[in-house]
Design a protein around this motif. Structure first.
Motif, PDB file in Angstrom:
ATOM      1  N   MET A 189       0.979  -1.223   0.028  1.00  0.00           N
ATOM      2  CA  MET A 189       0.041   0.063  -0.149  1.00  0.00           C
ATOM      3  C   MET A 189       0.764   1.210  -0.208  1.00  0.00           C
ATOM      4  SD  MET A 189      -3.125  -1.294   2.398  1.00  0.00           S
ATOM      5  CE  MET A 189      -3.981   0.093   2.240  1.00  0.00           C
ATOM      6  N   SER A 190       0.291   2.163  -0.342  1.00  0.00           N
ATOM      7  CA  SER A 190       1.071   3.612  -0.636  1.00  0.00           C
ATOM      8  C   SER A 190       1.672   4.272   0.568  1.00  0.00           C
ATOM      9  CB  SER A 190       0.343   4.519  -1.591  1.00  0.00           C
ATOM     10  OG  SER A 190      -0.681   4.976  -0.561  1.00  0.00           O
ATOM     11  N   GLN A 191       0.943   3.753   1.798  1.00  0.00           N
ATOM     12  CA  GLN A 191       1.612   4.318   3.051  1.00  0.00           C
ATOM     13  C   GLN A 191       2.933   3.764   3.365  1.00  0.00           C
ATOM     14  OE1 GLN A 191      -1.552   2.731   2.469  1.00  0.00           O
ATOM     15  NE2 GLN A 191      -3.016   3.349   3.745  1.00  0.00           N
ATOM     16  N   SER A 192       3.268   2.503   3.005  1.00  0.00           N
ATOM     17  CA  SER A 192       4.653   2.197   3.306  1.00  0.00           C
ATOM     18  C   SER A 192       5.548   2.432   2.324  1.00  0.00           C
ATOM     19  CB  SER A 192       4.494   0.459   3.310  1.00  0.00           C
ATOM     20  OG  SER A 192       4.087  -0.054   2.279  1.00  0.00           O
ATOM     21  N   ARG A 193       5.250   2.877   1.115  1.00  0.00           N
ATOM     22  CA  ARG A 193       6.164   3.422   0.088  1.00  0.00           C
ATOM     23  C   ARG A 193       6.766   4.646   0.229  1.00  0.00           C
ATOM     24  NH1 ARG A 193       1.995   1.024  -4.001  1.00  0.00           N
ATOM     25  NH2 ARG A 193       1.417   3.009  -4.120  1.00  0.00           N
ATOM     26  N   LYS A 194       7.880   4.762  -0.005  1.00  0.00           N
ATOM     27  CA  LYS A 194       8.589   5.952  -0.116  1.00  0.00           C
ATOM     28  C   LYS A 194       8.551   6.592  -1.435  1.00  0.00           C
ATOM     29  CE  LYS A 194      10.929   4.944   4.000  1.00  0.00           C
ATOM     30  NZ  LYS A 194       9.799   4.721   4.765  1.00  0.00           N
ATOM     31  N   LYS A 195       8.303   6.006  -2.264  1.00  0.00           N
ATOM     32  CA  LYS A 195       8.040   6.587  -3.902  1.00  0.00           C
ATOM     33  C   LYS A 195       6.908   5.980  -4.461  1.00  0.00           C
ATOM     34  CE  LYS A 195      13.210   6.710  -4.686  1.00  0.00           C
ATOM     35  NZ  LYS A 195      14.328   6.179  -5.346  1.00  0.00           N
ATOM     36  N   PRO A 196       6.542   6.965  -5.281  1.00  0.00           N
ATOM     37  CA  PRO A 196       5.229   6.422  -6.070  1.00  0.00           C
ATOM     38  C   PRO A 196       5.446   5.512  -7.304  1.00  0.00           C
ATOM     39  CG  PRO A 196       6.041   8.429  -7.129  1.00  0.00           C
ATOM     40  CD  PRO A 196       7.051   8.272  -5.786  1.00  0.00           C
ATOM     41  N   ASN A 197       4.254   4.880  -7.584  1.00  0.00           N
ATOM     42  CA  ASN A 197       4.089   3.729  -8.464  1.00  0.00           C
ATOM     43  C   ASN A 197       3.299   4.614  -9.762  1.00  0.00           C
ATOM     44  OD1 ASN A 197       5.612   1.710  -7.691  1.00  0.00           O
ATOM     45  ND2 ASN A 197       4.168   0.903  -6.521  1.00  0.00           N
ATOM     46  N   ILE A 198       3.768   4.661 -10.851  1.00  0.00           N
ATOM     47  CA  ILE A 198       3.115   5.151 -12.286  1.00  0.00           C
ATOM     48  C   ILE A 198       2.773   4.005 -13.174  1.00  0.00           C
ATOM     49  CG2 ILE A 198       3.144   7.188 -13.886  1.00  0.00           C
ATOM     50  CD1 ILE A 198       5.089   8.391 -12.127  1.00  0.00           C
ATOM     51  N   LEU A 199       1.570   4.143 -13.394  1.00  0.00           N
ATOM     52  CA  LEU A 199       1.293   3.105 -14.629  1.00  0.00           C
ATOM     53  C   LEU A 199       1.014   3.982 -15.905  1.00  0.00           C
ATOM     54  CD1 LEU A 199       0.357   0.388 -16.058  1.00  0.00           C
ATOM     55  CD2 LEU A 199      -1.953   0.900 -15.251  1.00  0.00           C
ATOM     56  N   VAL A 200       1.888   3.621 -16.828  1.00  0.00           N
ATOM     57  CA  VAL A 200       1.610   4.292 -18.205  1.00  0.00           C
ATOM     58  C   VAL A 200       0.964   3.308 -19.242  1.00  0.00           C
ATOM     59  CG1 VAL A 200       2.845   5.489 -20.284  1.00  0.00           C
ATOM     60  CG2 VAL A 200       3.539   5.759 -17.786  1.00  0.00           C
ATOM     61  N   THR A 201      -0.220   3.443 -19.679  1.00  0.00           N
ATOM     62  CA  THR A 201      -0.971   2.798 -20.334  1.00  0.00           C
ATOM     63  C   THR A 201      -1.552   3.457 -21.696  1.00  0.00           C
ATOM     64  OG1 THR A 201      -2.425   0.949 -20.417  1.00  0.00           O
ATOM     65  CG2 THR A 201      -3.074   3.027 -19.163  1.00  0.00           C
ATOM     66  N   GLY A 202      -2.082   2.575 -22.434  1.00  0.00           N
ATOM     67  CA  GLY A 202      -2.683   3.325 -23.766  1.00  0.00           C
ATOM     68  C   GLY A 202      -2.506   2.246 -24.734  1.00  0.00           C
ATOM     69  N   THR A 203      -3.033   2.441 -26.060  1.00  0.00           N
ATOM     70  CA  THR A 203      -3.002   1.750 -27.386  1.00  0.00           C
ATOM     71  C   THR A 203      -1.597   1.636 -27.733  1.00  0.00           C
ATOM     72  OG1 THR A 203      -5.249   2.493 -27.608  1.00  0.00           O
ATOM     73  CG2 THR A 203      -3.985   1.219 -29.724  1.00  0.00           C
ATOM     74  N   PRO A 204      -1.387   0.420 -28.260  1.00  0.00           N
ATOM     75  CA  PRO A 204       0.056   0.410 -28.725  1.00  0.00           C
ATOM     76  C   PRO A 204       0.199   1.529 -29.847  1.00  0.00           C
ATOM     77  CG  PRO A 204      -0.730  -1.938 -28.480  1.00  0.00           C
ATOM     78  CD  PRO A 204      -1.730  -0.847 -28.164  1.00  0.00           C
ATOM     79  N   GLY A 205       1.471   2.233 -29.597  1.00  0.00           N
ATOM     80  CA  GLY A 205       1.955   3.131 -30.572  1.00  0.00           C
ATOM     81  C   GLY A 205       1.632   4.692 -30.177  1.00  0.00           C
TER      82      GLY A 205
END
Length: 174
Positions: free
Chosen positions: A1-17
């Motif tokens: 969970m984000s409470q224990s993380r010191k750095k964020p996680n980012i998801l970069v998604t989208g259609t191929p291309g």
């Protein structure tokens, strides 16, 4: 969970291309976060159930992928790059970026990659009907889903600058 993380996680998604890997790579350089390209991970660690001849790609095993990522995601500091998002646990991400590209630009990018037939048609329809934006909105809290235009180099530069600022100012939730 984000409470224990010191750095964020980012998801970069989208259609191929749409520029996921290009954007994620530039973001990694700007932030020193770790880039996890799911397609590469699936190939390198054999996290798939074979090959789809019609779509010319591996059939990923989502459970194996999630098992492989669990510890890294709990640590934080990751930029995950993949064209799907609904199988990742919601708790993993602090920001879900959905890159979107104008249809004629996307068509040119995909045909330059050699996409034809069903693979080209499916990806164009996915973008036209905003399938990945809807998938993200249905899978994550809407306040962390961020659609961004990704038609030009200027768009990509602006997106990287915006996301870099966001990552630098990110604070764990209490």
């Amino acid at each position: 969970m984000s409470q224990s993380r010191k750095k964020p996680n980012i998801l970069v998604t989208g259609t191929p291309g749409t520029g996921k890997t290009t954007t994620a790579s530039a973001l990694v350089e700007a932030t020193s976060l770790r880039h996890i390209n799911i397609g590469d991970l699936v190939r390198e660690r054999n996290l798939h159930d074979g090959w789809d001849d019609q779509l010319d790609c591996h059939i990923i095993n989502e459970d194996l992928v999630c098992d492989e990522l669990e510890e890294m995601m709990e640590e934080g500091g990751n930029i995950v790059d993949y064209h799907g998002c609904d199988f990742f646990p919601e708790r993993w991400f602090d920001c879900v970026v959905v890159l979107q590209t104008e249809n004629s630009v996307l068509y040119d990018r995909l045909t330059k990659r050699g996409y034809t037939g069903a693979k080209l048609t499916n990806n164009m329809e996915c973008e036209i009907f905003q399938v990945l934006l809807e998938e993200a909105k249905n899978s994550y809290s809407e306040d962390i889903v961020v659609p961004l235009r990704s038609d030009t180099i200027d768009d990509m530069d602006r997106n990287v600058a915006t996301l870099t600022d966001w990552a630098r100012n990110w604070q764990p939730r209490c």
